[in-house]
Motif scaffolding. Structure first.
Motif, short mmCIF file in Angstrom:
data_model
loop_
_atom_site.label_atom_id
_atom_site.label_comp_id
_atom_site.label_asym_id
_atom_site.label_seq_id
_atom_site.Cartn_x
_atom_site.Cartn_y
_atom_site.Cartn_z
N ARG A 88 0.84 -1.19 0.19
CA ARG A 88 -0.07 0.11 0.18
C ARG A 88 1.00 1.15 0.02
O ARG A 88 1.94 1.45 -0.78
N ALA A 89 0.73 2.27 0.82
CA ALA A 89 1.41 3.27 0.90
C ALA A 89 2.82 3.08 1.82
O ALA A 89 3.50 4.21 2.05
N ILE A 90 3.17 1.88 2.35
CA ILE A 90 4.35 1.72 3.34
C ILE A 90 5.35 0.78 2.41
O ILE A 90 4.90 -0.15 1.96
N GLU A 91 6.65 1.44 2.64
CA GLU A 91 7.64 0.53 2.31
C GLU A 91 8.17 -0.26 3.46
O GLU A 91 8.61 0.10 4.33
#
Length: 196
Positions: A88-91
């Protein structure tokens, strides 16, 4: 200095490149190994690279606690990020060891830093092996021999090769086995020489 090498053919675990050996040259590096959870984390990462979330799940501990220990190991140069993945928006960061084997190569510093005395592989092995001993599943030997320091060093190199072989075994089965080796001076009595 770390020397990374890629093995030919089927790669042994773990699933990332790492040095065979790394000298621990500062008290902080040795101290980083003094916590049982950090040793367990390093052991898990012999299998494959893992995220903090995966490590927390395996250890059954809060993610924040595991993240702290991963940070200590990373700052000491014993772990590094070996790859990342976007979720999603997290690495997500996957951590791996910097070497298969760490060994102490400390010398007293001129700044008066005390060398840590709280890390002993055999103390860890003794704690871990109690249940196996009680279940009749502990395989072990202890031997004593009067040998020179040079012979002890040469024998240690052969033992280190055996440890490296153990580390490269393909992972299978459901049980995690421990493997402890060492050579150390003792105060065991010796017989006088034949000519004495």
């Amino acid at each position: 200095m770390l020397a990374y090498s890629v093995m030919a053919g089927s790669q042994p675990p773990p699933d990332y490149e790492l040095a065979d050996r790394m000298a621990l040259t500062t008290p902080a590096q040795v101290k980083a190994l003094s916590h049982p959870m950090r040793n367990t984390i390093l052991g898990l990462l012999h299998e494959r690279a893992a995220t903090v979330t995966e490590l927390a799940t395996a250890l059954g501990r809060p993610k924040s606690t595991v993240a702290h220990h991963v940070k200590v190991l990373t700052e000491a140069g014993l772990l590094r990020v070996v790859r990342t993945r976007r979720v999603r928006a997290i690495e997500e960061r996957f951590y791996g060891r910097t070497a298969r084997m760490f060994y102490v190569a400390l010398e007293e510093s001129g700044e008066g830093d005390d060398l840590p005395r709280d890390f002993n592989d055999f103390e860890v092995a003794a704690r871990e092996s109690v249940v196996a001993f009680e279940d009749g599943k502990l395989w072990g030997f202890i031997r004593h021999a009067r040998i020179s320091e040079t012979q002890a060093s040469e024998f240690w190199e052969r033992m280190a090769d055996l440890v490296a072989e153990f580390d490269r075994l393909p992972r299978s089965g459901q049980t995690m086995y421990g493997f402890a080796l060492g050579v150390y001076p003792t105060d065991q009595p010796t017989l006088p020489g034949a000519g004495d």
